[in-house]
Design a protein around this motif. Sequence first.
Motif, PDB file in Angstrom:
ATOM      1  N   THR A   1      12.187 -17.739   3.572  1.00 10.85           N
ATOM      2  CA  THR A   1      11.373 -18.178   3.980  1.00 10.85           C
ATOM      3  C   THR A   1      11.829 -18.827   5.225  1.00 10.85           C
ATOM      4  N   LYS A   2      12.398 -18.781   6.455  1.00  7.57           N
ATOM      5  CA  LYS A   2      13.272 -18.432   7.156  1.00  7.57           C
ATOM      6  C   LYS A   2      12.751 -19.386   8.320  1.00  7.57           C
ATOM      7  N   GLN A   3      11.732 -18.927   8.744  1.00  7.65           N
ATOM      8  CA  GLN A   3      11.003 -19.320   9.650  1.00  7.65           C
ATOM      9  C   GLN A   3       9.641 -18.736   9.787  1.00  7.65           C
ATOM     10  N   LEU A   4       8.158 -18.980  10.704  1.00  2.45           N
ATOM     11  CA  LEU A   4       7.340 -19.577  10.243  1.00  2.45           C
ATOM     12  C   LEU A   4       6.395 -18.344  10.681  1.00  2.45           C
ATOM     13  N   ARG A   5       5.542 -17.533  10.002  1.00  3.15           N
ATOM     14  CA  ARG A   5       5.736 -16.091   9.876  1.00  3.15           C
ATOM     15  C   ARG A   5       3.496 -16.744   9.911  1.00  3.15           C
ATOM     16  N   LYS A   6       3.299 -15.688  10.643  1.00  4.90           N
ATOM     17  CA  LYS A   6       1.910 -16.107  10.893  1.00  4.90           C
ATOM     18  C   LYS A   6       0.766 -14.375  10.571  1.00  4.90           C
ATOM     19  N   CYS A   7       0.044 -14.881   9.680  1.00  5.10           N
ATOM     20  CA  CYS A   7      -0.890 -13.014   9.212  1.00  5.10           C
ATOM     21  C   CYS A   7      -2.128 -13.272   9.443  1.00  5.10           C
ATOM     22  N   MET A   8      -2.926 -12.386   9.650  1.00  9.92           N
ATOM     23  CA  MET A   8      -3.933 -12.478  10.396  1.00  9.92           C
ATOM     24  C   MET A   8      -4.715 -11.456   8.391  1.00  9.92           C
ATOM     25  N   LYS A   9      -6.327 -12.360   8.218  1.00  7.77           N
ATOM     26  CA  LYS A   9      -6.966 -11.982   6.920  1.00  7.77           C
ATOM     27  C   LYS A   9      -8.065 -11.841   6.921  1.00  7.77           C
ATOM     28  N   ASN A  10      -8.634 -10.819   7.004  1.00  9.40           N
ATOM     29  CA  ASN A  10     -10.265 -11.711   6.403  1.00  9.40           C
ATOM     30  C   ASN A  10     -11.126 -13.188   7.519  1.00  9.40           C
ATOM     31  N   GLY A  11     -10.642 -12.334   8.857  1.00  8.10           N
ATOM     32  CA  GLY A  11     -10.851 -13.696   9.565  1.00  8.10           C
ATOM     33  C   GLY A  11     -10.131 -14.643   9.644  1.00  8.10           C
ATOM     34  N   MET A  12      -9.349 -15.213   8.610  1.00  4.69           N
ATOM     35  CA  MET A  12      -8.674 -16.154   8.618  1.00  4.69           C
ATOM     36  C   MET A  12      -6.818 -15.794   9.643  1.00  4.69           C
ATOM     37  N   SER A  13      -6.436 -16.558   9.888  1.00  5.87           N
ATOM     38  CA  SER A  13      -4.982 -17.550  10.583  1.00  5.87           C
ATOM     39  C   SER A  13      -4.576 -17.996   9.243  1.00  5.87           C
ATOM     40  N   ILE A  14      -3.607 -17.317   8.626  1.00  2.00           N
ATOM     41  CA  ILE A  14      -2.217 -17.748   7.290  1.00  2.00           C
ATOM     42  C   ILE A  14      -1.117 -17.593   7.964  1.00  2.00           C
TER      43      ILE A  14
ATOM     44  N   GLY B   1       2.073  -8.415  -0.241  1.00  2.48           N
ATOM     45  CA  GLY B   1       1.283  -9.485   0.297  1.00  2.48           C
ATOM     46  C   GLY B   1       2.329  -9.363   2.169  1.00  2.48           C
ATOM     47  N   PRO B   2       1.993 -10.667   2.393  1.00  4.27           N
ATOM     48  CA  PRO B   2       2.116 -10.091   3.809  1.00  4.27           C
ATOM     49  C   PRO B   2       3.385 -10.625   4.018  1.00  4.27           C
ATOM     50  N   PHE B   3       3.600 -11.717   3.386  1.00  3.41           N
ATOM     51  CA  PHE B   3       4.726 -12.699   3.605  1.00  3.41           C
ATOM     52  C   PHE B   3       5.796 -11.477   2.861  1.00  3.41           C
ATOM     53  N   PRO B   4       7.198 -11.897   2.935  1.00  2.00           N
ATOM     54  CA  PRO B   4       8.241 -12.078   1.964  1.00  2.00           C
ATOM     55  C   PRO B   4       8.467 -13.372   0.777  1.00  2.00           C
ATOM     56  N   THR B   5       8.440 -12.422  -1.105  1.00  2.04           N
ATOM     57  CA  THR B   5       8.659 -13.433  -1.191  1.00  2.04           C
ATOM     58  C   THR B   5      10.195 -12.857  -2.183  1.00  2.04           C
ATOM     59  N   SER B   6      10.489 -13.705  -2.777  1.00  2.00           N
ATOM     60  CA  SER B   6      12.159 -13.667  -3.912  1.00  2.00           C
ATOM     61  C   SER B   6      12.252 -14.719  -5.062  1.00  2.00           C
ATOM     62  N   TYR B   7      13.227 -14.150  -6.713  1.00  5.16           N
ATOM     63  CA  TYR B   7      13.483 -14.324  -7.432  1.00  5.16           C
ATOM     64  C   TYR B   7      14.694 -14.820  -7.258  1.00  5.16           C
ATOM     65  N   ASP B   8      15.219 -15.179  -5.719  1.00 13.13           N
ATOM     66  CA  ASP B   8      17.262 -15.984  -5.688  1.00 13.13           C
ATOM     67  C   ASP B   8      16.799 -16.785  -5.537  1.00 13.13           C
ATOM     68  N   ASN B   9      17.939 -18.236  -5.718  1.00 13.47           N
ATOM     69  CA  ASN B   9      18.052 -19.184  -5.772  1.00 13.47           C
ATOM     70  C   ASN B   9      17.918 -19.553  -4.101  1.00 13.47           C
ATOM     71  N   GLY B  10      18.465 -19.097  -3.350  1.00 18.83           N
ATOM     72  CA  GLY B  10      18.374 -19.403  -1.745  1.00 18.83           C
ATOM     73  C   GLY B  10      17.016 -19.009  -0.980  1.00 18.83           C
ATOM     74  N   SER B  11      16.915 -20.059  -0.467  1.00 16.07           N
ATOM     75  CA  SER B  11      15.402 -20.363   0.718  1.00 16.07           C
ATOM     76  C   SER B  11      15.396 -18.712   1.384  1.00 16.07           C
TER      77      SER B  11
END
Length: 214
Positions: free
Chosen positions: A21-34, A9-19
Motif C-alpha cells: 500500500t503506497k497511497q490512501l485507498r477508500k472503500c464504501m461497504k455496508n454503510g461504512m467508509s473504510i 477484498g477491496p484493497f490489494p494485498t501482497s506477501y512480498d517484502n516491499g510495501s
Amino acid sequence: DVSLLAKDGPFPTSYDNGSCTKQLRKCMKNGMSIVDCPGWNDSDGEDRVHINNLGAFLKGCGGINAIVLVIKVGKFDSNFKSKLKYMSQVFGNGFWRHLIIVLSYIDQGMAELQFNQSNKVAQIQRDIETLSNGCNKKVSVIAIGLDNYTGKLPIFMSSIQTQKYECTTIKSPIDDLRNDRANVFNQENEISSRINALLTKIKSIEREIQKLPV
C-alpha cells in the motif's frame, strides 16, 4: 473478504517484502467508509510522506469512528510503541480513545490457546495505558487468525466508537522539521553573537596593547 489469502477484498494485498500500500485507498461497504493506509517502515522510506497524507485526509474528512492498527502477533515491541506515541503526538489524545489494535496470525488451536494463556491482551492494554498517560478508555485489542476472524467481527464492531473523532488540530512531521530548523537558526544566531562579542573584546584588548609603551 472470506478468501483464504485475502485476495478478494477491496484493497490489494501482497506477501512480498516491499510495501504494497503506497497511497490512501477508500472503500464504501455496508454503510461504512473504510480507508486503507500505508503501514510503518515503508520499504522506500516514505513514512513522513504517508503520515502527512494521512493527516491531510483526516483533517478534511469530517471525522472518523475508529483508527485500526493491524500488526502481526509478537510485533508489539518498543519500536511499535514508539510509533504509537508518535501518532498520538501527531493526532492528539483522541487517537487513544478511537484506537483498535488487531493482532493477526493467531489461528484456532494451539496458537490461540497459548496467546490466551499468556494474557497478552491485558499486558498490551497496560502498556498502552502507560503510553497514553492514563487515557480513560481501555483500548480494544482483538486477536484474529485466518480460521476465526469472522467470529471476531461482532467484537470488532462493538469496539467502534459512535462519536466521531474530528481531527482539527493535527501536528504534521513538517512542523517538527520547522521547529528543528528554527532551533538551529536560533542557536546559530546565539553562537554568532558570542563570536562577535569575543571579536569586539579581542579588538579592544589589541587597542589597549598598542597604547602600551614599547
